[in-house]
Design an enzyme around this catalytic site. Structure first.
Site, mmCIF file in Angstrom:
data_model
loop_
_atom_site.group_PDB
_atom_site.id
_atom_site.type_symbol
_atom_site.label_atom_id
_atom_site.label_comp_id
_atom_site.label_asym_id
_atom_site.label_seq_id
_atom_site.Cartn_x
_atom_site.Cartn_y
_atom_site.Cartn_z
ATOM 1 N N SER A 141 8.091 3.289 2.471
ATOM 2 C CA SER A 141 8.984 5.054 2.360
ATOM 3 C C SER A 141 8.768 5.754 1.761
ATOM 4 O O SER A 141 8.783 7.237 1.364
ATOM 5 C CB SER A 141 10.216 3.936 0.595
ATOM 6 O OG SER A 141 10.738 3.338 1.367
ATOM 7 N N SER B 106 12.839 7.795 -8.184
ATOM 8 C CA SER B 106 11.764 6.526 -7.809
ATOM 9 C C SER B 106 10.338 6.626 -8.214
ATOM 10 O O SER B 106 9.259 5.800 -8.405
ATOM 11 C CB SER B 106 12.350 5.870 -6.664
ATOM 12 O OG SER B 106 13.005 6.767 -6.225
ATOM 13 N N HIS C 117 22.161 6.113 0.762
ATOM 14 C CA HIS C 117 22.544 7.867 1.093
ATOM 15 C C HIS C 117 23.181 7.962 1.507
ATOM 16 O O HIS C 117 23.780 8.001 2.972
ATOM 17 C CB HIS C 117 20.948 8.084 1.668
ATOM 18 C CG HIS C 117 20.375 9.722 1.208
ATOM 19 N ND1 HIS C 117 20.843 10.391 1.819
ATOM 20 C CD2 HIS C 117 19.476 10.250 0.313
ATOM 21 C CE1 HIS C 117 20.772 12.117 1.536
ATOM 22 N NE2 HIS C 117 19.102 11.873 0.213
ATOM 23 N N HIS D 196 19.226 3.103 1.549
ATOM 24 C CA HIS D 196 18.021 4.378 0.904
ATOM 25 C C HIS D 196 17.445 3.695 -0.361
ATOM 26 O O HIS D 196 16.122 3.472 -0.480
ATOM 27 C CB HIS D 196 19.068 5.375 0.942
ATOM 28 C CG HIS D 196 18.141 6.343 0.271
ATOM 29 N ND1 HIS D 196 17.417 6.675 1.102
ATOM 30 C CD2 HIS D 196 17.622 7.005 -0.664
ATOM 31 C CE1 HIS D 196 16.544 7.834 0.806
ATOM 32 N NE2 HIS D 196 16.323 8.477 -0.278
ATOM 33 N N GLY E 113 10.917 15.035 -3.692
ATOM 34 C CA GLY E 113 9.482 14.722 -4.700
ATOM 35 C C GLY E 113 9.934 14.097 -5.879
ATOM 36 O O GLY E 113 10.294 13.071 -5.794
ATOM 37 N N ARG F 54 20.630 5.078 -9.113
ATOM 38 C CA ARG F 54 19.005 5.982 -9.303
ATOM 39 C C ARG F 54 19.666 6.839 -9.226
ATOM 40 O O ARG F 54 20.331 8.225 -8.081
ATOM 41 C CB ARG F 54 17.778 5.973 -8.632
ATOM 42 C CG ARG F 54 16.534 6.706 -8.826
ATOM 43 C CD ARG F 54 15.996 5.941 -6.889
ATOM 44 N NE ARG F 54 16.660 6.772 -6.057
ATOM 45 C CZ ARG F 54 16.163 7.489 -4.827
ATOM 46 N NH1 ARG F 54 14.546 7.536 -5.322
ATOM 47 N NH2 ARG F 54 16.585 7.954 -4.203
ATOM 48 N N GLY G 45 0.705 -1.201 -0.678
ATOM 49 C CA GLY G 45 0.280 0.668 0.067
ATOM 50 C C GLY G 45 0.973 1.444 -0.107
ATOM 51 O O GLY G 45 0.673 1.862 0.925
ATOM 52 N N ARG H 23 25.288 10.128 -6.256
ATOM 53 C CA ARG H 23 25.133 9.962 -4.678
ATOM 54 C C ARG H 23 26.130 8.694 -3.659
ATOM 55 O O ARG H 23 26.476 8.826 -2.535
ATOM 56 C CB ARG H 23 23.863 8.953 -4.334
ATOM 57 C CG ARG H 23 22.951 10.150 -4.010
ATOM 58 C CD ARG H 23 21.533 9.225 -3.572
ATOM 59 N NE ARG H 23 20.594 10.701 -3.885
ATOM 60 C CZ ARG H 23 19.056 9.903 -3.744
ATOM 61 N NH1 ARG H 23 18.494 9.201 -3.454
ATOM 62 N NH2 ARG H 23 18.125 10.957 -3.140
ATOM 63 N N GLU I 217 17.720 19.365 -7.427
ATOM 64 C CA GLU I 217 18.490 18.296 -7.126
ATOM 65 C C GLU I 217 20.119 17.737 -7.779
ATOM 66 O O GLU I 217 20.044 18.265 -8.578
ATOM 67 C CB GLU I 217 17.317 17.117 -6.103
ATOM 68 C CG GLU I 217 16.410 17.221 -5.523
ATOM 69 C CD GLU I 217 15.941 16.034 -5.095
ATOM 70 O OE1 GLU I 217 15.958 14.452 -5.400
ATOM 71 O OE2 GLU I 217 15.404 15.952 -3.991
HETATM 72 C C1 LIG Z 1 13.223 8.408 3.129
HETATM 73 C C2 LIG Z 1 13.235 8.372 1.852
HETATM 74 C C3 LIG Z 1 13.769 9.468 1.386
HETATM 75 C C4 LIG Z 1 12.566 9.337 -0.170
HETATM 76 N N1 LIG Z 1 12.881 10.219 -0.812
HETATM 77 C C5 LIG Z 1 12.798 9.904 -2.058
HETATM 78 C C6 LIG Z 1 11.948 11.004 -2.980
HETATM 79 O O1 LIG Z 1 12.271 12.470 -2.572
HETATM 80 N N2 LIG Z 1 11.833 11.334 -4.546
HETATM 81 C C7 LIG Z 1 12.149 9.874 -4.741
HETATM 82 O O2 LIG Z 1 12.027 9.809 -6.044
HETATM 83 N N3 LIG Z 1 12.176 8.966 -4.179
HETATM 84 C C8 LIG Z 1 12.438 8.536 -2.330
HETATM 85 N N4 LIG Z 1 12.535 7.845 -1.922
HETATM 86 C C9 LIG Z 1 12.512 6.841 -2.925
HETATM 87 C C10 LIG Z 1 10.683 6.360 -2.472
HETATM 88 O O3 LIG Z 1 10.500 6.864 -1.162
HETATM 89 C C11 LIG Z 1 10.150 4.763 -3.415
HETATM 90 O O4 LIG Z 1 11.591 4.231 -3.511
HETATM 91 C C12 LIG Z 1 9.229 3.815 -3.109
HETATM 92 O O5 LIG Z 1 8.216 5.910 -2.390
HETATM 93 C C13 LIG Z 1 8.375 3.326 -3.392
HETATM 94 O O6 LIG Z 1 7.583 3.109 -3.375
HETATM 95 P P1 LIG Z 1 6.384 1.578 -3.111
HETATM 96 O O7 LIG Z 1 5.748 2.008 -3.362
HETATM 97 O O8 LIG Z 1 7.690 0.342 -4.305
HETATM 98 O O9 LIG Z 1 6.937 1.266 -1.924
HETATM 99 P P2 LIG Z 1 6.899 1.194 -0.637
HETATM 100 O O10 LIG Z 1 5.961 2.989 -0.888
HETATM 101 O O11 LIG Z 1 8.269 1.411 0.808
HETATM 102 O O12 LIG Z 1 5.369 0.987 0.235
HETATM 103 C C14 LIG Z 1 5.631 -0.412 0.077
HETATM 104 C C15 LIG Z 1 3.874 -1.642 0.687
HETATM 105 O O13 LIG Z 1 4.384 -3.099 0.157
HETATM 106 C C16 LIG Z 1 3.951 -3.360 2.188
HETATM 107 N N5 LIG Z 1 4.488 -4.665 2.456
HETATM 108 C C17 LIG Z 1 6.015 -5.073 2.115
HETATM 109 N N6 LIG Z 1 5.681 -5.932 2.228
HETATM 110 C C18 LIG Z 1 4.720 -6.694 2.510
HETATM 111 C C19 LIG Z 1 4.281 -8.319 2.543
HETATM 112 N N7 LIG Z 1 5.227 -9.063 2.233
HETATM 113 N N8 LIG Z 1 2.626 -8.615 2.399
HETATM 114 C C20 LIG Z 1 2.704 -6.935 2.485
HETATM 115 N N9 LIG Z 1 2.460 -5.831 2.409
HETATM 116 C C21 LIG Z 1 3.482 -5.676 2.259
HETATM 117 C C22 LIG Z 1 4.181 -1.917 3.212
HETATM 118 O O14 LIG Z 1 3.790 -2.351 4.393
HETATM 119 C C23 LIG Z 1 3.939 -1.057 2.099
HETATM 120 O O15 LIG Z 1 2.714 -0.859 1.640
HETATM 121 C C24 LIG Z 1 13.071 8.171 -0.867
HETATM 122 C C25 LIG Z 1 12.824 6.772 0.122
HETATM 123 C C26 LIG Z 1 13.254 7.113 1.716
HETATM 124 C C27 LIG Z 1 13.757 6.066 2.774
#
Ligand SMILES: Cc1cc2nc3c(=O)[nH]c(=O)nc-3n(C[C@H](O)[C@H](O)[C@H](O)COP(=O)(O)OP(=O)(O)OC[C@H]3O[C@@H](n4cnc5c(N)ncnc54)[C@H](O)[C@@H]3O)c2cc1C
Length: 531
Positions: free
Chosen positions: A50, A386, A241, A346, A57, A381, A21, A287, A122
């Site tokens: 994350s 991302s 990071h 990161h 952004g 990256r 989610g 990075r 950035e």
């Molecule tokens: C501190 C931080 C700052 C960042 N800043 C930026 C930025 O400014 N710009 C940018 O482009 N990227 C940034 N990134 C990277 C970016 O946030 C992530 O790559 C991106 O949000 C990933 O999105 P996602 O939906 O793939 O995963 P996530 O947002 O991590 O969501 C994963 C989901 O899967 C669920 N999950 C995991 N395992 C399971 C399982 N086994 N069963 C059920 N559910 C599960 C989790 O609970 C969560 O709901 C940042 C990352 C971090 C940590």
């Protein structure tokens, strides 16, 4: 928590199951609407992701002076020679359309006085192209808007606290998932049969002791897909990071790159700006270069600090409220004091191999967001690409599923409760703690062949000591990452080998690997250790 049906009595077939989610999962579910979708998330949506923590952004070449070619060129440059150019071009070209979608879902991106989207710069971006919200609040604001949109969409059923542990397979076909309710603490596991599974489970940060990622980013989706036979791409490429707050917290809070974009400088305890000795772009170098620079100062005992006192000073609390809050909680006043920093895991460039439509090598399984490896990041990256990747490919997956949904089964599968004795308990913690320390020590900013081979032997022992499904998923991800790092005898992007410190032309290519191939590398490494 919004359980809209009692899962134990569920007997139907889910059309589409989305695992996760975060931004990728919720965006895909919204794009699939009004088609029925079940989102299974290990944490309440908007938390444990994350996405909600993103401070920078989303990168989008939408200003007058910018172009798709410039954004692509920066992406290729950051990716260190292994970006899939065609896929990356497609992604950057779609940025404007996906930002429009997010605006429609209610994301309050910053605007200038004339109402145009405000764009900031950035590291390693040649133009101002980062769409932000209230300085460093992008992730939280994006997720708040999407969570509200999802909750208002009747076709989306959200089951929170459901930890997916396994993919159900029939030959090459993925036919559903098995999940454990109650935040993974329930004795019973529930099978969700479905026609399509979209894996959006995020990154691998919590396989490491020092990371900016939430606990849920543990590589579980990557591990379970590999165990089901999916091809994994580029698992060795991990982005560190350079400026996590070094204040002893797990996860380590992040001091956003935007601070350096605004002119903050990196200094050691003597006040020396060490990055100027290492790279002409100083603090705005890629990075991996900055991470190694910070790591070298820490290892030499000189300390590493992000000095924002001159460039940002009294604007800090209003411009970077999130980081300001972290600093205050740690007793640091960034308006007047340099912030202690350290590199932290990161982002994972590798993951489940997908094509341009987000399809994996297993029929019935798609992947989006950080768990996927689309090829757009190559070996490293570009900042803020991302979130863009998550929305572009989640959207394409939705379109692909709408057009290509695998033929429905003629006989509905009864959903079953899979009896299981492997209840997850606190006993998992020592093995996980050991794995995380191992990964930070041997698969970190600096790697070498001997350390990687020994790490593989230790990973093998850990797996033998704890065969629970959830742990095996994590160990599988760690094993594949380490095996690929051992095989890649060069340095490139996020992968730095002290025994092979330069890039090699023969290795200017992506890594593709199945679990069987990783096992063969492990076997050879173990023979080498025993010999
Ligand atoms: C501190 C931080 C700052 C960042 N800043 C930026 C930025 O400014 N710009 C940018 O482009 N990227 C940034 N990134 C990277 C970016 O946030 C992530 O790559 C991106 O949000 C990933 O999105 P996602 O939906 O793939 O995963 P996530 O947002 O991590 O969501 C994963 C989901 O899967 C669920 N999950 C995991 N395992 C399971 C399982 N086994 N069963 C059920 N559910 C599960 C989790 O609970 C969560 O709901 C940042 C990352 C971090 C940590």
């Amino acid at each position: 928590m919004s359980e809209t049906f009692p899962p134990q009595s569920w007997t139907g077939i889910d059309d589409v199951v989305v695992v996760g989610g975060g931004l990728a999962g919720l965006f895909c579910a919204l794009k699939l609407s009004p088609r029925p979708v079940t989102v299974l998330a290990s944490a309440p949506i908007g938390r444990g992701a994350s996405s909600a923590w993103a401070q920078g952004g989303i990168a989008a070449a939408i200003s007058d002076g910018d172009s798709i070619d410039k954004h692509l060129a920066d992406t290729l440059e950051a990716g260190a020679g292994t970006v899939d150019e065609k896929i990356a071009r497609g992604m950057v070209a779609e940025a404007g359309a996906r930002i429009e979608d997010l605006l429609r879902y209610g994301v309050p991106f910053d605007r200038d006085l004339e109402g145009r989207l405000q764009l900031s710069r950035e590291a390693a971006h040649s133009e101002n192209r980062i769409v932000r919200v209230r300085g460093d609040m992008a992730g939280r604001a994006i997720m708040e808007a999407l969570v509200a949109a999802v909750r208002a969409t009747p076709s989306i059923r959200v089951l929170e606290g459901f930890v997916v542990e396994e993919l159900i397979t029939e030959g090459r076909y993925v036919a559903g998932v098995v999940a454990r309710p109650n935040f993974g603490k329930a004795r019973k596991r529930i099978a969700f049969s479905s026609r399509a599974v979209v894996m959006c489970s995020g990154g691998v940060g919590h396989l490491y002791a020092v990371t900016t990622n939430p606990f849920e980013a543990s590589g579980s989706g990557f591990g379970m897909a590999a165990r089901a036979g999916a091809v994994i791409a580029d698992p060795e490429f991990v982005q560190f990071h350079p400026t996590a707050l070094d204040v002893g917290l797990d996860p380590a809070p992040l001091a956003t790159e935007a601070l350096r974009g605004e002119g903050a400088v990196l200094v050691n305890r003597d006040g020396h700006r060490f990055m100027l000795d290492i790279h002409p772009d100083g603090e705005l170098a890629p990075r991996d270069v900055v991470a190694r620079g910070v790591f070298a100062e820490l290892r030499a005992g000189r300390g590493a600090f992000l000095d924002c006192t001159t460039a940002i000073g009294s604007h800090f609390p209003t411009e970077f409220p999130t980081v300001y809050g972290y600093c205050q909680a740690a007793g640091i006043d960034p308006v007047r004091q340099p912030i202690p920093v350290a590199p932290a895991v990161h982002y994972h460039m590798g993951g489940i191999l997908t094509d341009a439509e987000g399809r994996t090598t297993l029929d019935g399984l798609w992947a989006a967001g950080e768990v996927a490896s689309t090829g757009v990041h190559g070996a490293n990256r570009l900042a803020s690409n991302s979130l863009l990747e998550a929305v572009v490919f989640a959207s394409r997956i939705a379109a692909n599923i709408q057009g290509l949904l695998p033929s429905p089964k003629l006989t509905p599968w009864p959903a079953s409760e899979t009896p299981s004795d492997d209840v997850v308990t606190e006993e998992d913690s020592p093995a996980l703690t050991a794995l995380r320390s191992l990964m930070t020590a041997q698969m970190g900013v600096l790697r070498d062949g001997e350390g990687l081979a020994r790490a593989l032997a230790s990973i093998d022992q850990l797996e033998k000591s704890n065969g629970r499904t959830r742990f095996v998923n994590l160990v599988t991800a760690a094993r594949m990452m380490t095996a690929a790092a051992l095989r890649r005898e060069e340095s490139r992007g996020g992968h730095y080998r002290t025994d092979f410190p330069v890039p090699r032309e023969a290795w200017r290519r992506r890594t593709f690997m199945t679990l069987n191939e990783a096992d063969r590398i492990v076997d050879r490494a173990m023979e080498g250790i025993e010999a």
